[in-house]
Scaffold this motif. Sequence first.
Motif, PDB file in Angstrom:
ATOM      1  N   ARG A 299      31.895   7.824 -16.171  1.00  0.00           N
ATOM      2  CA  ARG A 299      32.784   7.498 -17.076  1.00  0.00           C
ATOM      3  C   ARG A 299      33.853   6.026 -16.959  1.00  0.00           C
ATOM      4  N   ASP A 300      34.122   5.859 -17.875  1.00  0.00           N
ATOM      5  CA  ASP A 300      35.239   4.329 -17.893  1.00  0.00           C
ATOM      6  C   ASP A 300      36.612   5.181 -17.589  1.00  0.00           C
ATOM      7  N   GLU A 301      36.532   4.897 -16.117  1.00  0.00           N
ATOM      8  CA  GLU A 301      37.650   5.421 -15.498  1.00  0.00           C
ATOM      9  C   GLU A 301      39.007   4.846 -16.255  1.00  0.00           C
ATOM     10  N   PRO A 302      38.899   3.156 -15.739  1.00  0.00           N
ATOM     11  CA  PRO A 302      40.157   3.142 -16.617  1.00  0.00           C
ATOM     12  C   PRO A 302      40.639   2.940 -17.543  1.00  0.00           C
ATOM     13  N   ALA A 303      39.443   3.365 -18.703  1.00  0.00           N
ATOM     14  CA  ALA A 303      39.651   4.044 -19.954  1.00  0.00           C
ATOM     15  C   ALA A 303      40.755   5.841 -20.040  1.00  0.00           C
ATOM     16  N   MET A 304      39.628   6.282 -19.229  1.00  0.00           N
ATOM     17  CA  MET A 304      41.122   7.867 -18.658  1.00  0.00           C
ATOM     18  C   MET A 304      42.143   7.363 -18.173  1.00  0.00           C
ATOM     19  N   ILE A 305      42.457   6.224 -17.654  1.00  0.00           N
ATOM     20  CA  ILE A 305      43.946   6.320 -16.935  1.00  0.00           C
ATOM     21  C   ILE A 305      44.693   5.855 -18.433  1.00  0.00           C
TER      22      ILE A 305
END
Length: 421
Positions: A299-305
């Motif tokens: 996933r795009d974890e920076p975006a999730m954060i």
Amino acid sequence: MNRRDFARLLAFSGAAPFVTPEITWARGAKLPPTPPSPDEKFWAAVRDQFVMPKELTMLNAANLCPSSAPVLETMYKMTRDMDQDPSADNRVKLGDGRENTRKLLAAFLRVTPEEIVITRNTSESNNLVSTGIDLKPGDEVLLTADNHPSNHVAWQEKAKRFGFKTIDVPVPNPHPGFDYYVDAFAKAITPRTKVIGITHLTSTVGDLFPAKEICRLARERGILSLVDGAQTFGLLDVDLSDIQPDFYSGSAHKWPCGPKENGVLYINKTAQPKIWASIFSAYPGRVGISRTFEGFGQRDEPAMIAFGEALKLQTDIGRAHIEKRSRELTSALIDGLKKIDGMKIWTSPEPSRRAAVLSFQPGSLDVRKLSAALYQKDRIGCATRGGQDRAGLRFSPHFYNTHADVEKTIAAMKKYVANGV
Ligand SMILES: Cc1ncc(COP(=O)(O)O)c(C=O)c1O
């Protein structure tokens, strides 16, 4: 952003530069604490949290909202951190951040992290439900006739494949009231009804549906309920512990003003044994249903954060304040439009049956030309709806709009009605 724009942004009161060697933009001063009765000065400070140029009036929240500066900064900083050191060791904190967003989502919707799946958007959330519930020939799914394709076409297509039947509950205009819909659903339920799928607030004309009452009716009859919350998540002070749906869906990039390609699917604990996961891969979430349902691969974890930052901003401002403000701006737009000859307003005149999605037909003006003129000449962004069914313009104001935006918009509409486009 060119140097002149940058200098202009810095000239705003209290603006401080956010500078990295590669990217520069000006960010408004830190948001002051929300006063008990927020005034225009406070809402102007909220507006400063967004990088849209001052002269741009965006009235299109129902489609796509801008991300706030804290969201942009988090996405940039976290992506940069990951790309500077993409090792698994460094990425552990990204997984921690994703779980933090889950906790924030649960608090935002007043449910538990064990019931939250972080998806890509409402479309994916709705489809995970229509694909994941075991339905067979003879079963029936009740839908409101004005659902978005992701909660309508999706069910119809799956009905072709699995043999169940979809039935539409008609949606008259103007909104006939909450009791009408509770009664219409009660009458449409049969012993074969297995699911009810509604839209909390429609994107077409902004009809608000009695989600709590319809979910209660479903629960009493042993029917699963899906509430499409694309137009209420981040706009209304939604409390799922009160509404008690089995499933609720939403997108980060609409009213929450979060990053693109992030969304939420709430799955009530009691409904969890009744739904299959559709995707099995690596990297699921760490708690509850996310352990089996959220294994969507990398996933795009920076975006999730950053999604979490969007929720924090709204929580800091106060969600009840945001709902009240968006409703108030919508009422002001309706009042202004009503004074212009020839406006046919599709959205309910009754405030309790609407929120902040407003549709109307601007007399005989060509809506495509009008929308282009509003954007190009007046710097007002909105949506259009073509065809024969409740065609016209759609205004959807949000907490980054001001009463000055409303006045500017009404003045522009008067001008085009008087002089043509
Ligand atoms: C009611 C409703 N449901 C679902 C969606 C789909 O949202 P997304 O494109 O974020 O998946 C929309 C988009 O406008 C919508 O209005």
